[in-house]
Enzyme design. Structure first.
Site, PDB file in Angstrom:
ATOM      1  NE  ARG A  77      83.837  89.850   5.659  1.00  0.00           N
ATOM      2  CZ  ARG A  77      82.706  89.995   5.404  1.00  0.00           C
ATOM      3  NH1 ARG A  77      82.074  89.655   4.200  1.00  0.00           N
ATOM      4  NH2 ARG A  77      81.877  90.714   6.169  1.00  0.00           N
TER       5      ARG A  77
ATOM      6  CB  THR B 246      79.121  79.690  20.015  1.00  0.00           C
ATOM      7  OG1 THR B 246      79.901  81.173  19.563  1.00  0.00           O
ATOM      8  CG2 THR B 246      79.449  79.262  21.287  1.00  0.00           C
TER       9      THR B 246
ATOM     10  NE  ARG C 245      75.067  77.850  11.522  1.00  0.00           N
ATOM     11  CZ  ARG C 245      74.485  78.699  12.335  1.00  0.00           C
ATOM     12  NH1 ARG C 245      74.978  78.731  13.533  1.00  0.00           N
ATOM     13  NH2 ARG C 245      73.219  79.191  12.046  1.00  0.00           N
TER      14      ARG C 245
ATOM     15  CD  GLU D  68      73.953  71.401  15.331  1.00  0.00           C
ATOM     16  OE1 GLU D  68      72.879  71.818  15.412  1.00  0.00           O
ATOM     17  OE2 GLU D  68      75.029  71.876  15.406  1.00  0.00           O
TER      18      GLU D  68
ATOM     19  CG  HIS E 111      73.164  74.778  17.347  1.00  0.00           C
ATOM     20  ND1 HIS E 111      73.272  74.376  16.256  1.00  0.00           N
ATOM     21  CD2 HIS E 111      73.253  75.986  17.632  1.00  0.00           C
ATOM     22  CE1 HIS E 111      73.424  75.565  15.589  1.00  0.00           C
ATOM     23  NE2 HIS E 111      73.419  76.713  16.344  1.00  0.00           N
TER      24      HIS E 111
END
Length: 327
Positions: free
Chosen positions: A175, A234, A236, A265, A285
């Site tokens: 952004r 790493t 989402r 998951e 994760h």
């Protein structure tokens, strides 16, 4: 209070120093993962304060409607797994420290471990050696290559520093306010998203998963990457359009991936597509799963329980449940 903790797979929390903050409360810890509403409702029927470990368990309206004694959900970070509207309707406070100003060094370190593992084919080399073979292929160096940081926040900025230390050219896309921070820190920024994906040898994703970022990485973006490039996620899984990564890897652009996050998951099916690919490094994760990070996270989570018990809830994401403020 009756406090229940879900998904503490290795029964770690009771061994942390911060666990002492729950002294005097009746604490029950569950080490397995359950998502079925009936089973969860039975386990949590007497629970007043529920502790969640990130997004491991979804807290849905049907479940909340059966937890008459529940008054508080305490966790850390974003909460797409919690039905906030249903929590508010049921009078359940959701407390979550967003820690937006706290770098997550554990996640950044795992990101860099995945970069090194994928570029130097470490899992494949170890597996080959255990099978009695010597050197199964030729890896790639990092120095002089371009590291793309997609999202320059509390993790992305740390990973950019690692890339700089390894002699990589760091390029940022994010952004506008994040791009300004990256430039102020001395990093180059891409002119546009297409140019970013075309230029980078390694791209690492570092954004929160919200409505605006879901599917922000498209099949077209991946197709612009170099055949020898690596993409690392790493953050989402939902940042990438569903199935786009698997299809892109099969098509050869990018040539490699390293991932720590998945749409559903835990992933326990050995036939899961990414697990079957030789050009993919997968971890379960574990970006935030270190004792040091747990101490930081659960100190905040337990503080939220202590504050609620004292009648002064903090980090409340659904303040409507507290009722109107008294002037």
């Amino acid at each position: 209070m009756k406090v229940s903790i879900l998904d503490d797979y290795h029964d770690t929390l009771r061994t942390l120093a911060c666990f002492r903050k729950l002294k005097g409360h009746d604490v029950e810890i569950w080490t397995d993962h359950v998502q079925e509403v009936d089973m969860l409702a039975q386990r949590l029927k007497d629970t007043e304060a529920l502790v969640l470990i990130r997004e491991r368990t979804k807290i849905t309206a049907p479940l909340l409607d059966r937890l008459d004694k529940l008054k508080l959900i305490s966790q850390r970070s974003v909460y797409p797994h919690i039905d906030i509207a249903a929590s508010t309707r049921r009078g359940v406070i959701v407390s979550s420290d967003m820690h937006s100003d706290t770098p997550s060094y554990a996640a950044a370190e795992l990101t860099w471990a995945l970069v090194l593992a994928a570029m130097r084919q470490l899992p494949q080399q170890v597996a080959a050696m255990k099978a009695g073979r010597w050197q199964m292929g030729v890896g790639n160096s990092l120095r002089g290559k371009t590291l793309g940081i997609f999202g320059y926040g509390r993790v992305g900025s740390v990973v950019a520093g690692y890339g700089n230390a390894f002699g990589m050219k760091v390029l940022v896309w994010a952004r506008e306010d994040s791009l300004a921070r990256a430039r102020a820190d001395g990093y180059a920024t891409a002119g546009n998203k297409d140019a970013f994906f075309e230029a980078c040898d390694v791209i690492s994703l570092h954004m929160r998963l919200v409505d605006a970022t879901r599917g922000i990485v498209t099949a077209g973006d991946l197709a612009r990457m170099k055949p020898a490039a690596l993409i690392v996620n790493t953050s989402r899984a939902g940042l990438i359009v569903p199935d786009a990564l698997v299809n892109a890897l099969r098509a050869g652009r990018p040539g490699m991936a390293a991932v720590d996050v998945y749409e559903e998951e835990p992933v326990i099916d050995p036939s899961y597509p990414l697990l079957a690919m030789e050009n993919v490094v997968c971890t379960p994760h574990i970006g935030y799963v270190t004792r040091d990070e747990y101490e930081l996270q659960f100190s905040d989570i337990f503080d939220q329980i202590v504050a609620y018990a004292a009648g002064k809830p903090i980090n409340v994401v659904n303040p409507e449940v507290l009722g109107p403020k008294v002037p």
